[in-house]
Design a protein around this motif. Structure first.
Motif, short mmCIF file in Angstrom:
data_model
loop_
_atom_site.label_atom_id
_atom_site.label_comp_id
_atom_site.label_asym_id
_atom_site.label_seq_id
_atom_site.Cartn_x
_atom_site.Cartn_y
_atom_site.Cartn_z
N VAL A 51 64.73 12.09 66.25
CA VAL A 51 63.42 12.72 66.36
C VAL A 51 62.29 11.72 66.12
O VAL A 51 61.17 11.92 66.60
CB VAL A 51 63.28 13.93 65.41
CG1 VAL A 51 64.30 15.01 65.77
CG2 VAL A 51 63.40 13.54 63.95
N ARG A 52 62.55 10.63 65.42
CA ARG A 52 61.51 9.62 65.20
C ARG A 52 61.20 8.82 66.47
O ARG A 52 60.23 8.07 66.50
CB ARG A 52 61.88 8.69 64.05
CG ARG A 52 61.77 9.38 62.70
CD ARG A 52 61.79 8.40 61.55
NE ARG A 52 61.55 9.10 60.28
CZ ARG A 52 61.07 8.51 59.20
NH1 ARG A 52 60.77 7.23 59.21
NH2 ARG A 52 60.89 9.20 58.09
N HIS A 53 62.00 9.01 67.50
CA HIS A 53 61.67 8.43 68.81
C HIS A 53 60.70 9.31 69.59
O HIS A 53 60.08 8.83 70.54
CB HIS A 53 62.95 8.25 69.64
CG HIS A 53 63.77 7.05 69.26
ND1 HIS A 53 64.63 7.06 68.20
CD2 HIS A 53 63.84 5.81 69.81
CE1 HIS A 53 65.21 5.87 68.10
NE2 HIS A 53 64.76 5.10 69.07
N PHE A 54 60.56 10.58 69.21
CA PHE A 54 59.78 11.52 70.00
C PHE A 54 58.31 11.13 70.09
O PHE A 54 57.65 11.43 71.08
CB PHE A 54 59.90 12.94 69.44
CG PHE A 54 61.25 13.59 69.60
CD1 PHE A 54 62.30 12.91 70.19
CD2 PHE A 54 61.47 14.87 69.13
CE1 PHE A 54 63.55 13.51 70.33
CE2 PHE A 54 62.71 15.48 69.27
CZ PHE A 54 63.75 14.79 69.85
N ASN A 55 57.78 10.52 69.02
CA ASN A 55 56.38 10.11 69.06
C ASN A 55 56.19 8.62 68.77
O ASN A 55 55.15 8.19 68.30
CB ASN A 55 55.53 10.96 68.11
CG ASN A 55 55.96 10.83 66.67
OD1 ASN A 55 56.88 10.10 66.34
ND2 ASN A 55 55.28 11.56 65.79
N GLY A 56 57.22 7.85 69.07
CA GLY A 56 57.09 6.40 69.04
C GLY A 56 57.19 5.75 67.68
O GLY A 56 56.81 4.59 67.52
N LEU A 57 57.69 6.47 66.67
CA LEU A 57 57.88 5.84 65.37
C LEU A 57 59.01 4.82 65.40
O LEU A 57 59.03 3.88 64.60
CB LEU A 57 58.17 6.91 64.31
CG LEU A 57 57.03 7.88 64.02
CD1 LEU A 57 57.47 8.95 63.04
CD2 LEU A 57 55.81 7.14 63.48
N LEU A 58 59.94 5.01 66.32
CA LEU A 58 61.01 4.03 66.57
C LEU A 58 61.06 3.73 68.06
O LEU A 58 60.74 4.60 68.89
CB LEU A 58 62.37 4.57 66.10
CG LEU A 58 62.57 4.77 64.59
CD1 LEU A 58 63.92 5.43 64.32
CD2 LEU A 58 62.46 3.46 63.84
N ASP A 59 61.48 2.52 68.40
CA ASP A 59 61.66 2.11 69.80
C ASP A 59 63.15 1.96 70.08
O ASP A 59 63.88 1.32 69.31
CB ASP A 59 60.96 0.78 70.08
CG ASP A 59 59.45 0.88 69.97
OD1 ASP A 59 58.91 1.93 70.37
OD2 ASP A 59 58.83 -0.08 69.48
N SER A 60 63.59 2.53 71.17
CA SER A 60 65.01 2.48 71.51
C SER A 60 65.42 1.10 72.02
O SER A 60 64.60 0.34 72.53
CB SER A 60 65.33 3.53 72.58
OG SER A 60 64.63 3.24 73.78
N ASP A 61 66.69 0.80 71.86
CA ASP A 61 67.24 -0.42 72.45
C ASP A 61 67.57 -0.22 73.92
O ASP A 61 67.48 -1.15 74.72
CB ASP A 61 68.51 -0.84 71.68
CG ASP A 61 68.19 -1.29 70.27
OD1 ASP A 61 67.47 -2.29 70.12
OD2 ASP A 61 68.64 -0.62 69.32
N GLU A 62 67.97 0.99 74.25
CA GLU A 62 68.25 1.34 75.65
C GLU A 62 67.80 2.78 75.87
O GLU A 62 67.73 3.58 74.94
CB GLU A 62 69.74 1.21 75.96
CG GLU A 62 70.31 -0.18 75.78
CD GLU A 62 71.81 -0.22 75.93
OE1 GLU A 62 72.37 0.69 76.56
OE2 GLU A 62 72.44 -1.17 75.41
#
Length: 240
Positions: A51-62
């Protein structure tokens, strides 16, 4: 709509270990507008990381995430306007000294008129039974009170999508019921709600979807009744 497409995220291992540890492994999921989703699973399954990817708090590797048709990496501000989030530790999200100032922070940054800001702050505080605490210092509140202020700050944003990470930790029963009723009303108004929780009590009556994660992957996804039946067949329990 929130779209998750082939998302993979890795943490570097601590010194003494070599390589990286995959926390999310090729996760794909679509959360429709207006849906109420409960995201469950054991500790370490990747729920909070997802869920921390939903608003850009984390960036995915792929892979990638899109909110309302736009990829998060292309406009993080738009994503954070559309997706409001509370954290497991509410102190991670506070930006002001007093309750009213903190809850008002999001609406202020939306450029709203003062009257609208004050109305949103008051409605949000009433929803979590924190009205009357407007001028209290946050650092002098109890843990449960801080949790309620964090939820109020998210509610005041009136986002398209509301993400609550373990929102009931530290809440007494009256406060819990107040938050549940507020979530019921927001869902009825068409807001998408995603709740990450180990505490499924009464939430499944509100949810139209239960997603279960394990070891960085989605292992079950469907209506609460269907998923619970399948868990029973597998003799697997969801911590609650």
């Amino acid at each position: 709509m929130i779209e998750i497409n082939n998302l993979t995220f890795r943490y570097e291992r601590r010194s003494g270990d070599s390589g990286e540890r995959s926390v999310l492994d090729d996760v794909s999921l679509t959360i429709d507008d207006g849906s109420f989703v409960v995201l469950a699973g054991p500790n370490g399954s990747g729920k909070t990381t997802l869920v921390r990817h939903f608003n850009g708090l984390l960036d995915s590797d792929e892979g990638w995430i899109a909110v309302n048709g736009q990829r998060v990496g292309e406009d993080v501000v738009a994503a954070r306007t559309a997706v409001a989030m509370t954290f497991q530790d509410p102190r991670d999200g506070f930006v002001a000294a007093t309750v009213a100032e903190d809850v008002a922070f999001g609406p202020v940054n939306l450029g709203l008129e003062r009257e609208q800001i004050d109305q949103r702050v008051q409605e949000a505080l009433v929803a979590v039974q924190m009205d009357g605490f407007e001028q209290k210092r946050i650092d002098r509140l109890s843990g449960g009170e801080q949790a309620r202020v964090a939820i109020a700050g998210a509610l005041a944003m009136r986002p398209d999508h509301l993400v609550l990470d373990e929102p009931f930790v530290g809440l007494d029963e009256p406060a819990r019921q107040s938050v549940l009723e507020r979530l019921r009303a927001l869902s009825a108004e068409g807001m998408s709600i995603i709740v990450v929780t180990h505490d499924l009590r009464e939430l499944l009556d509100l949810a139209d979807r239960l997603v279960v994660m394990s070891e960085g992957q989605i292992v079950l996804d469907g209506s609460p009744e269907t998923v619970l039946d399948r868990l029973s067949e597998r003799e697997v329990s969801v911590p609650c």
